[in-house]
Motif scaffolding. Sequence first.
Motif, short mmCIF file in Angstrom:
data_model
loop_
_atom_site.label_atom_id
_atom_site.label_comp_id
_atom_site.label_asym_id
_atom_site.label_seq_id
_atom_site.Cartn_x
_atom_site.Cartn_y
_atom_site.Cartn_z
N UNK A 75 0.85 -1.19 0.00
CA UNK A 75 0.00 0.00 0.00
C UNK A 75 0.88 1.24 0.00
N UNK A 76 0.28 2.37 -0.38
CA UNK A 76 1.01 3.63 -0.29
C UNK A 76 0.06 4.76 0.08
N UNK A 77 0.67 5.83 0.54
CA UNK A 77 -0.08 7.01 0.96
C UNK A 77 0.72 8.24 0.55
N UNK A 78 0.08 9.19 -0.09
CA UNK A 78 0.71 10.47 -0.39
C UNK A 78 0.11 11.46 0.59
N UNK A 79 0.99 12.13 1.35
CA UNK A 79 0.49 13.00 2.41
C UNK A 79 1.30 14.29 2.51
N UNK A 80 0.87 15.15 3.41
CA UNK A 80 1.44 16.48 3.55
C UNK A 80 2.83 16.49 4.16
N UNK A 81 3.16 15.52 4.97
CA UNK A 81 4.47 15.48 5.62
C UNK A 81 4.62 14.21 6.43
N UNK A 82 5.83 13.94 6.84
CA UNK A 82 6.10 12.74 7.64
C UNK A 82 5.91 13.09 9.11
N UNK A 83 4.65 13.06 9.53
CA UNK A 83 4.30 13.42 10.90
C UNK A 83 3.67 12.22 11.60
N UNK A 84 3.55 12.32 12.91
CA UNK A 84 2.90 11.27 13.67
C UNK A 84 1.45 11.09 13.22
N UNK A 85 0.79 12.19 12.93
CA UNK A 85 -0.60 12.14 12.48
C UNK A 85 -0.75 11.44 11.13
N UNK A 86 0.12 11.76 10.17
CA UNK A 86 0.01 11.12 8.86
C UNK A 86 0.39 9.64 8.92
N UNK A 87 1.42 9.30 9.71
CA UNK A 87 1.80 7.89 9.85
C UNK A 87 0.68 7.09 10.53
N UNK A 88 0.12 7.65 11.58
CA UNK A 88 -0.94 6.92 12.28
C UNK A 88 -2.18 6.76 11.39
N UNK A 89 -2.50 7.78 10.59
CA UNK A 89 -3.63 7.66 9.66
C UNK A 89 -3.36 6.57 8.64
N UNK A 90 -2.16 6.56 8.06
CA UNK A 90 -1.78 5.55 7.06
C UNK A 90 -1.86 4.15 7.64
N UNK A 91 -1.28 3.94 8.81
CA UNK A 91 -1.26 2.60 9.42
C UNK A 91 -2.66 2.17 9.86
N UNK A 92 -3.49 3.11 10.29
CA UNK A 92 -4.87 2.77 10.65
C UNK A 92 -5.65 2.32 9.42
N UNK A 93 -5.49 3.04 8.30
CA UNK A 93 -6.17 2.65 7.06
C UNK A 93 -5.70 1.27 6.60
N UNK A 94 -4.39 1.04 6.70
CA UNK A 94 -3.82 -0.25 6.29
C UNK A 94 -4.38 -1.38 7.14
N UNK A 95 -4.40 -1.17 8.44
CA UNK A 95 -4.91 -2.19 9.36
C UNK A 95 -6.39 -2.49 9.09
N UNK A 96 -7.18 -1.47 8.91
CA UNK A 96 -8.61 -1.65 8.65
C UNK A 96 -8.85 -2.35 7.32
N UNK A 97 -8.08 -2.01 6.30
CA UNK A 97 -8.29 -2.60 4.99
C UNK A 97 -7.82 -4.05 4.93
N UNK A 98 -6.70 -4.36 5.55
CA UNK A 98 -6.16 -5.73 5.48
C UNK A 98 -7.01 -6.73 6.23
N UNK A 99 -7.58 -6.33 7.36
CA UNK A 99 -8.32 -7.27 8.21
C UNK A 99 -7.50 -8.54 8.44
#
Length: 106
Positions: A75-99
């Motif tokens: 998976x990949x994510x294009x985001x505004x910057x390498x921040x805790x918020x963007x990383x946590x959003x990316x990993x949350x989406x990945x976790x939810x999608x993978x099941x």
Amino acid sequence: MVQQCNPGSAAYIHLQTDTNIFQRIFVCFEAQKRGFLEGCKPFIGIDGCHLKGPYGGVILSAVALDANSGLYPLAYCICEGETLLSWSWFLRQLCCFLKYPEDRPI
């Protein structure tokens, strides 16, 4: 369009709350998910890379190891910057999608 052409895939866009300006996008295709769950080692590597150009930003990626220990894009994510918020959003989406099954450790 991703979901129309690739049923079961995920393409989530997150906008800034007040202004509805693009902030980040998460993309993972159904074939990548199925390939990871059925044929890859239980390992996920994550990394970020700064994007050069007029818009800037960061691309965050998740990769796995296939049966031959080769890199398997997940998976990949294009985001505004390498921040805790963007990383946590990316990993949350990945976790939810993978099941991913809870009885198998990653």
